[in-house]
Write an enzyme that holds these catalytic residues in place. Structure first.
Site, PDB file in Angstrom:
ATOM      1  N   ASP A 112      -0.324  -7.374   0.885  1.00 29.83           N
ATOM      2  CA  ASP A 112       0.288  -6.093   1.249  1.00 29.83           C
ATOM      3  C   ASP A 112       1.804  -6.193   1.365  1.00 29.83           C
ATOM      4  O   ASP A 112       2.404  -5.694   2.310  1.00 29.83           O
ATOM      5  CB  ASP A 112      -0.331  -5.521   2.529  1.00 29.83           C
ATOM      6  CG  ASP A 112      -0.038  -4.032   2.686  1.00 29.83           C
ATOM      7  OD1 ASP A 112       0.265  -3.369   1.672  1.00 29.83           O
ATOM      8  OD2 ASP A 112      -0.079  -3.535   3.823  1.00 29.83           O
ATOM      9  N   SER A 167       4.343   1.203   8.868  1.00 28.19           N
ATOM     10  CA  SER A 167       3.948   0.287   7.796  1.00 28.19           C
ATOM     11  C   SER A 167       5.162  -0.096   6.965  1.00 28.19           C
ATOM     12  O   SER A 167       5.932   0.757   6.535  1.00 28.19           O
ATOM     13  CB  SER A 167       2.916   0.929   6.879  1.00 28.19           C
ATOM     14  OG  SER A 167       1.693   1.070   7.520  1.00 28.19           O
ATOM     15  N   HIS A 193       0.826  -1.215   0.000  1.00 23.81           N
ATOM     16  CA  HIS A 193       0.000   0.000   0.000  1.00 23.81           C
ATOM     17  C   HIS A 193       0.862   1.268   0.000  1.00 23.81           C
ATOM     18  O   HIS A 193       0.385   2.332  -0.370  1.00 23.81           O
ATOM     19  CB  HIS A 193      -0.992   0.001   1.159  1.00 23.81           C
ATOM     20  CG  HIS A 193      -0.404   0.259   2.506  1.00 23.81           C
ATOM     21  ND1 HIS A 193       0.017  -0.759   3.331  1.00 23.81           N
ATOM     22  CD2 HIS A 193      -0.167   1.417   3.164  1.00 23.81           C
ATOM     23  CE1 HIS A 193       0.491  -0.228   4.454  1.00 23.81           C
ATOM     24  NE2 HIS A 193       0.394   1.086   4.380  1.00 23.81           N
TER      25      HIS A 193
END
Length: 184
Positions: A103, A170, A71
């Site tokens: 992801d 992330s 992402h």
């Protein structure tokens, strides 16, 4: 702010596993951070006009390629991989591997960086973990947490952790107390 993060098992990174080192003794959190920090990178993405889109983290896998979250890079026209002093280590226009459902994105090799070992052991509920990342634009922060449990999501085993994580973690590694990547 405490978040319950779902971490993708290192088994998804199986092509790299042949490079993993044997588990070490349990290290202090400080020792894990010191050992792993040079294998963590900051990810900055930009649109076609050169405007920054998103900031995140990644890590250098045993083969030298950078692993991060899909992402972060999926909509980018340019991806910069930065080192600990803000130096650009790599600029690329696309990922070598991009798997939006899992992801995971794999970027080209970053030469001369420390590589993080991948764990061959599945963690257990209650194990302590260390998450490394670049929260809110501040590079190389560490958050500690605990493995909450294992789940099967869409036919994939995932590790659920409880740890105080902020925007920017992330794509960064989640490490066991041997400084081995167990997920991201």
């Amino acid at each position: 702010m405490s978040l319950s993060a779902v971490v993708v098992l290192v088994s998804l990174l199986a092509p790299f596993r042949s490079f993993a080192q044997a588990p070490a003794d349990s290290l202090t959190v400080e020792a894990v951070v010191i050992r792993a920090n040079q294998g963590v990178v900051q990810i900055r993405t930009y649109d076609a006009a050169g405007q920054q889109l998103i900031l995140g983290s990644g890590f250098v896998a045993p083969d030298g390629r950078v692993v991060t979250s899909a992402h972060l890079v999926a909509q980018a026209s340019r991806v910069d991989v930065l080192g600990s002093h803000g130096e650009v280590l790599l600029t690329t226009k696309n990922a070598e591997v991009l798997h939006p459902i899992l992801d995971i994105a794999v970027l080209p090799v970053v030469p001369g960086r420390s590589k993080l070992a991948l764990s061959s052991a599945t963690p257990s509920a209650g194990d302590q973990v260390v998450a490394l990342g670049s929260a809110n634009g501040v590079a190389y922060l560490a958050g500690t947490g605990t493995v909450s449990g294992m789940q099967n999501i869409g036919g994939r085993s995932v590790i659920q952790i409880s740890a105080p994580l902020s925007n920017g973690y992330s794509g960064g590694p989640v490490l066991n107390r041997a400084a081995e990547v167990i997920g991201m």
